[in-house]
Scaffold this motif. Sequence first.
Motif, PDB file in Angstrom:
ATOM      1  N   ALA A  12       0.827  -1.207   0.000  1.00  0.00           N
ATOM      2  CA  ALA A  12       0.000   0.000   0.000  1.00  0.00           C
ATOM      3  C   ALA A  12       0.861   1.258   0.000  1.00  0.00           C
ATOM      4  O   ALA A  12       0.540   2.236  -0.670  1.00  0.00           O
ATOM      5  CB  ALA A  12      -0.942  -0.005   1.202  1.00  0.00           C
ATOM      6  N   ALA A  13       1.972   1.220   0.730  1.00  0.00           N
ATOM      7  CA  ALA A  13       2.875   2.370   0.765  1.00  0.00           C
ATOM      8  C   ALA A  13       3.503   2.617  -0.596  1.00  0.00           C
ATOM      9  O   ALA A  13       3.801   3.759  -0.952  1.00  0.00           O
ATOM     10  CB  ALA A  13       3.957   2.164   1.822  1.00  0.00           C
ATOM     11  N   GLY A  14       3.671   1.552  -1.378  1.00  0.00           N
ATOM     12  CA  GLY A  14       4.249   1.679  -2.709  1.00  0.00           C
ATOM     13  C   GLY A  14       3.205   1.866  -3.793  1.00  0.00           C
ATOM     14  O   GLY A  14       3.530   1.891  -4.977  1.00  0.00           O
ATOM     15  N   GLY A  15       1.945   1.986  -3.400  1.00  0.00           N
ATOM     16  CA  GLY A  15       0.876   2.188  -4.362  1.00  0.00           C
ATOM     17  C   GLY A  15       0.434   0.929  -5.074  1.00  0.00           C
ATOM     18  O   GLY A  15      -0.243   0.997  -6.089  1.00  0.00           O
ATOM     19  N   GLY A  16       0.804  -0.226  -4.546  1.00  0.00           N
ATOM     20  CA  GLY A  16       0.443  -1.486  -5.189  1.00  0.00           C
ATOM     21  C   GLY A  16      -0.733  -2.150  -4.515  1.00  0.00           C
ATOM     22  O   GLY A  16      -0.987  -1.934  -3.337  1.00  0.00           O
ATOM     23  N   GLY A  17      -1.439  -2.957  -5.249  1.00  0.00           N
ATOM     24  CA  GLY A  17      -2.558  -3.725  -4.713  1.00  0.00           C
ATOM     25  C   GLY A  17      -2.117  -5.130  -4.391  1.00  0.00           C
ATOM     26  O   GLY A  17      -1.048  -5.356  -3.815  1.00  0.00           O
ATOM     27  N   VAL A  18      -2.923  -6.089  -4.824  1.00  0.00           N
ATOM     28  CA  VAL A  18      -2.628  -7.497  -4.555  1.00  0.00           C
ATOM     29  C   VAL A  18      -1.326  -7.909  -5.225  1.00  0.00           C
ATOM     30  O   VAL A  18      -0.496  -8.595  -4.621  1.00  0.00           O
ATOM     31  CB  VAL A  18      -3.794  -8.393  -5.029  1.00  0.00           C
ATOM     32  N   VAL A  19      -1.129  -7.469  -6.449  1.00  0.00           N
ATOM     33  CA  VAL A  19       0.106  -7.813  -7.161  1.00  0.00           C
ATOM     34  C   VAL A  19       1.309  -7.227  -6.425  1.00  0.00           C
ATOM     35  O   VAL A  19       2.338  -7.891  -6.275  1.00  0.00           O
ATOM     36  CB  VAL A  19       0.054  -7.331  -8.626  1.00  0.00           C
ATOM     37  N   GLY A  20       1.162  -6.000  -5.933  1.00  0.00           N
ATOM     38  CA  GLY A  20       2.242  -5.387  -5.161  1.00  0.00           C
ATOM     39  C   GLY A  20       2.528  -6.155  -3.884  1.00  0.00           C
ATOM     40  O   GLY A  20       3.689  -6.309  -3.494  1.00  0.00           O
ATOM     41  N   ALA A  21       1.480  -6.658  -3.252  1.00  0.00           N
ATOM     42  CA  ALA A  21       1.667  -7.450  -2.027  1.00  0.00           C
ATOM     43  C   ALA A  21       2.386  -8.753  -2.337  1.00  0.00           C
ATOM     44  O   ALA A  21       3.236  -9.204  -1.565  1.00  0.00           O
ATOM     45  CB  ALA A  21       0.322  -7.724  -1.359  1.00  0.00           C
ATOM     46  N   GLN A  35       6.109  -8.802  -2.295  1.00  0.00           N
ATOM     47  CA  GLN A  35       6.772  -8.633  -1.004  1.00  0.00           C
ATOM     48  C   GLN A  35       7.235  -9.985  -0.466  1.00  0.00           C
ATOM     49  O   GLN A  35       6.456 -10.937  -0.405  1.00  0.00           O
ATOM     50  CB  GLN A  35       5.806  -7.988   0.004  1.00  0.00           C
ATOM     51  N   PRO A  36       8.492 -10.080  -0.040  1.00  0.00           N
ATOM     52  CA  PRO A  36       8.980 -11.339   0.537  1.00  0.00           C
ATOM     53  C   PRO A  36       8.165 -11.792   1.750  1.00  0.00           C
ATOM     54  O   PRO A  36       7.983 -13.001   1.962  1.00  0.00           O
ATOM     55  CB  PRO A  36      10.424 -11.023   0.940  1.00  0.00           C
ATOM     56  N   MET A  37       7.621 -10.847   2.521  1.00  0.00           N
ATOM     57  CA  MET A  37       6.830 -11.222   3.690  1.00  0.00           C
ATOM     58  C   MET A  37       5.555 -11.967   3.287  1.00  0.00           C
ATOM     59  O   MET A  37       5.092 -12.834   4.027  1.00  0.00           O
ATOM     60  CB  MET A  37       6.481  -9.988   4.522  1.00  0.00           C
ATOM     61  N   ALA A  38       4.992 -11.643   2.134  1.00  0.00           N
ATOM     62  CA  ALA A  38       3.806 -12.368   1.666  1.00  0.00           C
ATOM     63  C   ALA A  38       4.170 -13.820   1.391  1.00  0.00           C
ATOM     64  O   ALA A  38       3.421 -14.740   1.750  1.00  0.00           O
ATOM     65  CB  ALA A  38       3.235 -11.711   0.415  1.00  0.00           C
ATOM     66  N   TRP A  39       5.310 -14.042   0.787  1.00  0.00           N
ATOM     67  CA  TRP A  39       5.742 -15.410   0.472  1.00  0.00           C
ATOM     68  C   TRP A  39       6.136 -16.173   1.727  1.00  0.00           C
ATOM     69  O   TRP A  39       5.923 -17.381   1.813  1.00  0.00           O
ATOM     70  CB  TRP A  39       6.859 -15.388  -0.574  1.00  0.00           C
ATOM     71  N   LEU A  40       6.675 -15.474   2.705  1.00  0.00           N
ATOM     72  CA  LEU A  40       6.946 -16.121   3.996  1.00  0.00           C
ATOM     73  C   LEU A  40       5.624 -16.543   4.640  1.00  0.00           C
ATOM     74  O   LEU A  40       5.515 -17.644   5.185  1.00  0.00           O
ATOM     75  CB  LEU A  40       7.727 -15.184   4.922  1.00  0.00           C
ATOM     76  N   GLY A  41       4.617 -15.690   4.558  1.00  0.00           N
ATOM     77  CA  GLY A  41       3.299 -16.040   5.077  1.00  0.00           C
ATOM     78  C   GLY A  41       2.715 -17.252   4.374  1.00  0.00           C
ATOM     79  O   GLY A  41       2.148 -18.143   5.011  1.00  0.00           O
ATOM     80  N   ILE A  42       2.864 -17.319   3.067  1.00  0.00           N
ATOM     81  CA  ILE A  42       2.367 -18.459   2.300  1.00  0.00           C
ATOM     82  C   ILE A  42       3.110 -19.736   2.704  1.00  0.00           C
ATOM     83  O   ILE A  42       2.499 -20.794   2.861  1.00  0.00           O
ATOM     84  CB  ILE A  42       2.465 -18.175   0.786  1.00  0.00           C
ATOM     85  N   ALA A  43       4.410 -19.622   2.892  1.00  0.00           N
ATOM     86  CA  ALA A  43       5.200 -20.784   3.318  1.00  0.00           C
ATOM     87  C   ALA A  43       4.763 -21.254   4.709  1.00  0.00           C
ATOM     88  O   ALA A  43       4.617 -22.463   4.954  1.00  0.00           O
ATOM     89  CB  ALA A  43       6.690 -20.449   3.311  1.00  0.00           C
ATOM     90  N   LEU A  44       4.526 -20.302   5.608  1.00  0.00           N
ATOM     91  CA  LEU A  44       4.056 -20.666   6.946  1.00  0.00           C
ATOM     92  C   LEU A  44       2.676 -21.311   6.885  1.00  0.00           C
ATOM     93  O   LEU A  44       2.383 -22.238   7.654  1.00  0.00           O
ATOM     94  CB  LEU A  44       4.015 -19.431   7.855  1.00  0.00           C
ATOM     95  N   TRP A  45       1.832 -20.841   5.972  1.00  0.00           N
ATOM     96  CA  TRP A  45       0.518 -21.447   5.802  1.00  0.00           C
ATOM     97  C   TRP A  45       0.659 -22.917   5.381  1.00  0.00           C
ATOM     98  O   TRP A  45      -0.047 -23.782   5.893  1.00  0.00           O
ATOM     99  CB  TRP A  45      -0.302 -20.673   4.764  1.00  0.00           C
ATOM    100  N   ALA A  46       1.593 -23.191   4.452  1.00  0.00           N
ATOM    101  CA  ALA A  46       1.804 -24.569   4.002  1.00  0.00           C
ATOM    102  C   ALA A  46       2.291 -25.446   5.151  1.00  0.00           C
ATOM    103  O   ALA A  46       1.788 -26.565   5.353  1.00  0.00           O
ATOM    104  CB  ALA A  46       2.800 -24.599   2.840  1.00  0.00           C
ATOM    105  N   VAL A  47       3.239 -24.943   5.928  1.00  0.00           N
ATOM    106  CA  VAL A  47       3.760 -25.700   7.072  1.00  0.00           C
ATOM    107  C   VAL A  47       2.652 -25.929   8.098  1.00  0.00           C
ATOM    108  O   VAL A  47       2.490 -27.041   8.623  1.00  0.00           O
ATOM    109  CB  VAL A  47       4.961 -24.964   7.708  1.00  0.00           C
ATOM    110  N   GLU A  48       1.874 -24.890   8.357  1.00  0.00           N
ATOM    111  CA  GLU A  48       0.777 -25.017   9.319  1.00  0.00           C
ATOM    112  C   GLU A  48      -0.254 -26.043   8.847  1.00  0.00           C
ATOM    113  O   GLU A  48      -0.763 -26.831   9.644  1.00  0.00           O
ATOM    114  CB  GLU A  48       0.094 -23.667   9.519  1.00  0.00           C
ATOM    115  N   SER A  49      -0.553 -26.046   7.564  1.00  0.00           N
ATOM    116  CA  SER A  49      -1.533 -26.997   7.026  1.00  0.00           C
ATOM    117  C   SER A  49      -1.061 -28.435   7.206  1.00  0.00           C
ATOM    118  O   SER A  49      -1.845 -29.306   7.597  1.00  0.00           O
ATOM    119  CB  SER A  49      -1.797 -26.710   5.543  1.00  0.00           C
TER     120      SER A  49
END
Length: 105
Positions: A18-27, A30-44
């Motif tokens: 949001a700070a960079g003016g990006g939406g979902v694609v901008g998110a 972000q490496p933090m989004a991919w870390l979140g996705i990886a944590l979701w896979a591990v949690e699942s």
Amino acid sequence: MAETCLELCYKVASNRAAAGGGGVVGALRQPMAWLGIALWAVESIAWVLALRTLPLSQAYPVMCLTYLTIPLACRLLLREGLSARKLWASALIAMGVALIAGRQA
């Protein structure tokens, strides 16, 4: 714990996008989004393994503790506001989980 961490990762990624003016694609850039996705896979995977030995009626209420840990982590790490009402609601959820866990023990 993984749920709390992955939600924080998603929030940080969305704030940065949001700070960079990006939406979902901008998110998603972000490496933090991919870390979140990886944590979701591990949690699942961990969830499926936990359900092999625990009844769902016992395991699921523990997942509700995220209603306590996420607001507290957001307050401590992201400096978000935390009203007394949210604190009371989180405390009630924690007490409910404790009652369920105590009853099934």
